[in-house]
Motif scaffolding. Structure first.
Motif, PDB file in Angstrom:
ATOM      1  N   ILE A  41      39.505  43.380  33.500  1.00 28.72           N
ATOM      2  CA  ILE A  41      40.534  44.119  34.232  1.00 28.72           C
ATOM      3  C   ILE A  41      41.315  43.178  35.147  1.00 28.72           C
ATOM      4  CG2 ILE A  41      40.895  45.889  36.017  1.00 28.72           C
ATOM      5  CD1 ILE A  41      38.506  47.394  34.796  1.00 28.72           C
ATOM      6  N   VAL A  42      40.605  42.260  35.802  1.00 26.82           N
ATOM      7  CA  VAL A  42      41.229  41.343  36.749  1.00 26.82           C
ATOM      8  C   VAL A  42      42.232  40.433  36.054  1.00 26.82           C
ATOM      9  CG1 VAL A  42      40.743  39.377  38.277  1.00 26.82           C
ATOM     10  CG2 VAL A  42      39.317  41.402  38.382  1.00 26.82           C
ATOM     11  N   ASP A  43      42.014  40.138  34.812  1.00 29.11           N
ATOM     12  CA  ASP A  43      42.899  39.231  34.081  1.00 29.11           C
ATOM     13  C   ASP A  43      44.231  39.867  33.687  1.00 29.11           C
ATOM     14  OD1 ASP A  43      41.122  37.151  34.265  1.00 29.11           O
ATOM     15  OD2 ASP A  43      40.222  37.495  32.299  1.00 29.11           O
ATOM     16  N   THR A  44      44.398  41.162  33.916  1.00 35.12           N
ATOM     17  CA  THR A  44      45.646  41.816  33.520  1.00 35.12           C
ATOM     18  C   THR A  44      46.719  41.645  34.590  1.00 35.12           C
ATOM     19  OG1 THR A  44      44.984  43.921  34.502  1.00 35.12           O
ATOM     20  CG2 THR A  44      44.395  43.570  32.184  1.00 35.12           C
ATOM     21  N   LYS A  45      47.967  41.661  34.164  1.00 37.35           N
ATOM     22  CA  LYS A  45      49.096  41.484  35.080  1.00 37.35           C
ATOM     23  C   LYS A  45      49.206  42.677  36.028  1.00 37.35           C
ATOM     24  CE  LYS A  45      53.977  40.471  35.324  1.00 37.35           C
ATOM     25  NZ  LYS A  45      55.211  40.188  34.624  1.00 37.35           N
ATOM     26  N   GLU A  46      48.913  43.865  35.524  1.00 38.57           N
ATOM     27  CA  GLU A  46      49.002  45.068  36.346  1.00 38.57           C
ATOM     28  C   GLU A  46      48.054  44.987  37.551  1.00 38.57           C
ATOM     29  OE1 GLU A  46      48.254  45.380  32.965  1.00 38.57           O
ATOM     30  OE2 GLU A  46      50.312  45.766  32.329  1.00 38.57           O
ATOM     31  N   SER A  85      28.915  44.964  33.737  1.00 39.74           N
ATOM     32  CA  SER A  85      29.895  45.479  34.695  1.00 39.74           C
ATOM     33  C   SER A  85      30.854  44.377  35.135  1.00 39.74           C
ATOM     34  CB  SER A  85      29.169  46.062  35.907  1.00 39.74           C
ATOM     35  OG  SER A  85      30.072  46.425  36.905  1.00 39.74           O
ATOM     36  N   LEU A  86      30.307  43.197  35.417  1.00 39.85           N
ATOM     37  CA  LEU A  86      31.157  42.077  35.828  1.00 39.85           C
ATOM     38  C   LEU A  86      32.097  41.638  34.719  1.00 39.85           C
ATOM     39  CD1 LEU A  86      28.628  39.941  37.875  1.00 39.85           C
ATOM     40  CD2 LEU A  86      30.556  41.267  38.751  1.00 39.85           C
ATOM     41  N   GLN A  87      31.633  41.681  33.489  1.00 40.80           N
ATOM     42  CA  GLN A  87      32.510  41.312  32.376  1.00 40.80           C
ATOM     43  C   GLN A  87      33.651  42.309  32.236  1.00 40.80           C
ATOM     44  OE1 GLN A  87      29.986  40.809  28.947  1.00 40.80           O
ATOM     45  NE2 GLN A  87      29.584  38.665  29.435  1.00 40.80           N
ATOM     46  N   LYS A  88      33.363  43.598  32.423  1.00 39.86           N
ATOM     47  CA  LYS A  88      34.418  44.607  32.369  1.00 39.86           C
ATOM     48  C   LYS A  88      35.416  44.386  33.502  1.00 39.86           C
ATOM     49  CE  LYS A  88      31.627  48.172  30.191  1.00 39.86           C
ATOM     50  NZ  LYS A  88      30.916  49.446  30.388  1.00 39.86           N
ATOM     51  N   ASP A  89      34.871  44.113  34.711  1.00 38.55           N
ATOM     52  CA  ASP A  89      35.753  43.850  35.848  1.00 38.55           C
ATOM     53  C   ASP A  89      36.595  42.599  35.612  1.00 38.55           C
ATOM     54  OD1 ASP A  89      34.709  46.054  37.091  1.00 38.55           O
ATOM     55  OD2 ASP A  89      33.415  44.933  38.469  1.00 38.55           O
ATOM     56  N   SER A  90      35.984  41.601  35.005  1.00 35.70           N
ATOM     57  CA  SER A  90      36.707  40.360  34.714  1.00 35.70           C
ATOM     58  C   SER A  90      37.861  40.618  33.747  1.00 35.70           C
ATOM     59  CB  SER A  90      35.755  39.328  34.119  1.00 35.70           C
ATOM     60  OG  SER A  90      36.443  38.181  33.723  1.00 35.70           O
ATOM     61  N   VAL A 102      49.406  42.478  40.178  1.00 39.54           N
ATOM     62  CA  VAL A 102      50.523  43.070  40.921  1.00 39.54           C
ATOM     63  C   VAL A 102      49.992  44.101  41.915  1.00 39.54           C
ATOM     64  CG1 VAL A 102      52.581  44.523  40.700  1.00 39.54           C
ATOM     65  CG2 VAL A 102      52.207  42.609  39.116  1.00 39.54           C
ATOM     66  N   LYS A 103      49.080  44.922  41.489  1.00 42.98           N
ATOM     67  CA  LYS A 103      48.514  45.965  42.352  1.00 42.98           C
ATOM     68  C   LYS A 103      47.838  45.351  43.575  1.00 42.98           C
ATOM     69  CE  LYS A 103      45.006  49.582  42.316  1.00 42.98           C
ATOM     70  NZ  LYS A 103      43.920  50.184  41.548  1.00 42.98           N
ATOM     71  N   VAL A 104      47.015  44.328  43.371  1.00 40.03           N
ATOM     72  CA  VAL A 104      46.316  43.675  44.482  1.00 40.03           C
ATOM     73  C   VAL A 104      47.314  42.986  45.392  1.00 40.03           C
ATOM     74  CG1 VAL A 104      44.696  41.825  45.073  1.00 40.03           C
ATOM     75  CG2 VAL A 104      44.124  43.424  43.256  1.00 40.03           C
ATOM     76  N   ALA A 105      48.320  42.343  44.821  1.00 38.36           N
ATOM     77  CA  ALA A 105      49.335  41.656  45.634  1.00 38.36           C
ATOM     78  C   ALA A 105      50.064  42.647  46.526  1.00 38.36           C
ATOM     79  CB  ALA A 105      50.316  40.917  44.737  1.00 38.36           C
ATOM     80  N   LYS A 106      50.345  43.821  46.026  1.00 35.10           N
ATOM     81  CA  LYS A 106      51.037  44.829  46.820  1.00 35.10           C
ATOM     82  C   LYS A 106      50.111  45.441  47.872  1.00 35.10           C
ATOM     83  CE  LYS A 106      54.610  46.151  43.555  1.00 35.10           C
ATOM     84  NZ  LYS A 106      55.200  47.248  42.800  1.00 35.10           N
ATOM     85  N   GLU A 107      48.913  45.833  47.469  1.00 32.02           N
ATOM     86  CA  GLU A 107      48.016  46.545  48.376  1.00 32.02           C
ATOM     87  C   GLU A 107      47.410  45.638  49.444  1.00 32.02           C
ATOM     88  OE1 GLU A 107      45.048  48.486  46.007  1.00 32.02           O
ATOM     89  OE2 GLU A 107      46.460  49.929  45.182  1.00 32.02           O
TER      90      GLU A 107
END
Length: 104
Positions: free
Chosen positions: A75-80, A68-73, A83-88
């Motif tokens: 996802i976290v490495d993507t630009k999208e 699960s952590l590898q999948k999350d990792s 940007v989403k976290v920076a906005k929210e």
């Protein structure tokens, strides 16, 4: 003479029983000790088996958590995602964007 023979037989019978007891008692003691040791070993084996099952379950849950952590990792490495976290979470915006807040 018959009395002497009976005494001799009685004495011989007593000796026989006495020496038999000397052989049997240590054997019985040894048997009891062996049975106690076997029982302790069986209890220890059961404890180890239970512990092994618990550790196997814990290992499996950690493997799943790692996946699960590898999948999350990934996802976290993507630009999208960045940007989403920076906005929210941080309230940041791209150039040219305007934020409107509605108050209730």
């Amino acid at each position: 003479m018959v009395r002497n023979q009976k005494k001799a037989q009685k004495k011989k019978s007593f000796r026989t029983r006495f020496f038999a007891a000397l052989y049997v008692l240590p054997l019985m003691l040894l048997a009891v000790l062996v049975l106690q040791r076997c029982q302790k070993n069986m209890e220890r084996a059961e404890r180890i088996e239970k512990q092994t099952k618990e550790l196997a379950a814990k290992y499996q849950s950690e493997v799943e958590r790692n996946d699960s952590l590898q999948k999350d990792s990934a996802i976290v490495d993507t630009k999208e995602y960045v940007v989403k976290v920076a906005k929210e979470k941080l309230g940041l915006v791209d150039r040219g964007e305007v934020i409107f807040k509605v108050e209730h």
